[in-house]
Design an enzyme around this catalytic site. Structure first.
Site, PDB file in Angstrom:
ATOM      1  N   SER A 149       0.882  -1.202  -0.037  1.00 57.39           N
ATOM      2  CA  SER A 149      -0.165  -0.041  -0.109  1.00 57.39           C
ATOM      3  C   SER A 149       0.875   1.161  -0.001  1.00 57.39           C
ATOM      4  O   SER A 149       2.180   1.216   0.449  1.00 57.39           O
ATOM      5  CB  SER A 149      -0.882   0.036   1.255  1.00 57.39           C
ATOM      6  N   TYR A 162      -1.492  -0.435  10.747  1.00 60.27           N
ATOM      7  CA  TYR A 162      -1.731  -0.622   9.183  1.00 60.27           C
ATOM      8  C   TYR A 162      -0.361  -0.339   8.456  1.00 60.27           C
ATOM      9  O   TYR A 162       0.070  -0.921   7.814  1.00 60.27           O
ATOM     10  CB  TYR A 162      -2.890  -0.083   8.652  1.00 60.27           C
TER      11      TYR A 162
END
Length: 310
Positions: A149, A162
């Site tokens: 990501s 995250y």
């Protein structure tokens, strides 16, 4: 990265007839990618936590599929999944470590078990997936794709688990690439930006994510459909790309990565200072239906069994 999604699915696709494994395939990007790979003629194994949703996703695919309910943090379950795939289809040629969850909120106000769960699913789960399927990929000279990501580019406050997990997954895949290259196994890393999954469905309620998106250029604020992201990923898989960018313009961000942590910190500082600790604490929680399903299953399994009435 040459080619297009249409080309990747043509009759001459090198993927046709081969076996693919996608984790986190019950919904979102995993579901879309499983569908895209199936339409290239691959036989696809869908792995995930939500059995009913997983089977519903598989039922819509044109090529033969197998569904395996498995928690990527459970090494024994993944070993069994690898055995099932090999018995049904033969060894995998493509394995996509896509399973992931996210939690938003201040680190100090996020339950330690919940923070740890994000790391376990996103980072340790990817390593477990690689460990279970590497013997098959070695046999086929296959390709392992780690879904990362842009969270790995610049860590955002209120998203510590995250961001840490995605940066760790990126680093893991880079290290793995060098180790397995002599065995003919390719390793790719996919960098995803804003994608229209349920994980970001509440983005406008999340102060930091809302601020980050608002301060990005117009083209960077666009939310891409999972189907479009699946096309980019499939093209990268066909070409065994070291890096896949979804959207493609992200490749030009790589040289600028040293600047991103300071830039992200500057953008988010105002939002954080403008909100009280109570307000920030109210934003803590699992993002998306898939993440909530994983957390519910995890907490249910950890709960001691009820004592029978005396």
């Amino acid at each position: 990265m040459a080619g297009t999604g249409a080309e990747a699915g043509g009759r001459g696709s090198p993927l046709r007839g081969r076996v693919a494994v996608v984790t986190g395939a019950a919904r979102g990007i995993g579901e879309a990618l499983a569908g895209r790979l199936s339409r290239t003629g691959m036989r696809v194994a869908l792995l995930g936590r939500e059995a009913e949703t997983l089977h519903r996703a598989a039922a819509a695919l044109p090529s033969p599929t197998v569904c395996v309910e498995a928690d990527v943090t459970d090494r024994a379950a993944l070993d069994r999944a690898a055995e099932q795939v090999a018995e049904r289809f033969g060894p995998a040629s493509v394995v996509v470590a896509n399973a992931g969850i996210a939690v938003g909120g201040p680190f100090s106000r996020t339950a330690a078990d919940l923070w740890q769960r994000v790391i376990d699913v996103n980072l340790v789960g990817s390593a477990n997936t690689a460990r279970a399927f590497l013997p098959q990929l070695t046999r086929t000279g296959g390709y392992f794709l780690q879904i990362a990501s842009t969270a790995a580019f610049g860590s955002a406050p209120m998203m510590s688990a995250y961001c840490a997990s995605k940066a760790g997954a990126e680093s893991f895949a880079q290290a793995l690439r060098g180790e397995v290259a002599p065995e003919g196994v390719g390793v790719g890393i996919a960098y995803l930006h804003w994608t229209g999954t349920d994980m970001i469905s509440g983005i406008d309620d999340h102060p930091v994510l809302r601020a980050l998106r608002r301060h990005q250029p117009w083209f960077a604020r666009r939310v891409h459909a999972p189907a479009q992201v699946a096309d980019w990923l499939t093209t990268g898989i066909v070409h065994r790309s070291h890096y896949i960018y979804a959207p493609p313009w992200l490749r030009w961000c790589q040289p600028l990565r040293p600047l991103f942590p300071a830039l992200v910190g500057r953008i988010t500082r105002h939002e954080l200072m403008a909100r009280s600790g109570t307000q920030l604490g109210a934003d803590t929680g699992v993002l998306g239906a898939g993440g909530r399903a994983d957390w519910d299953a995890y907490t249910a399994a950890a709960r001691p069994p009820a004592r029978p009435p005396e």
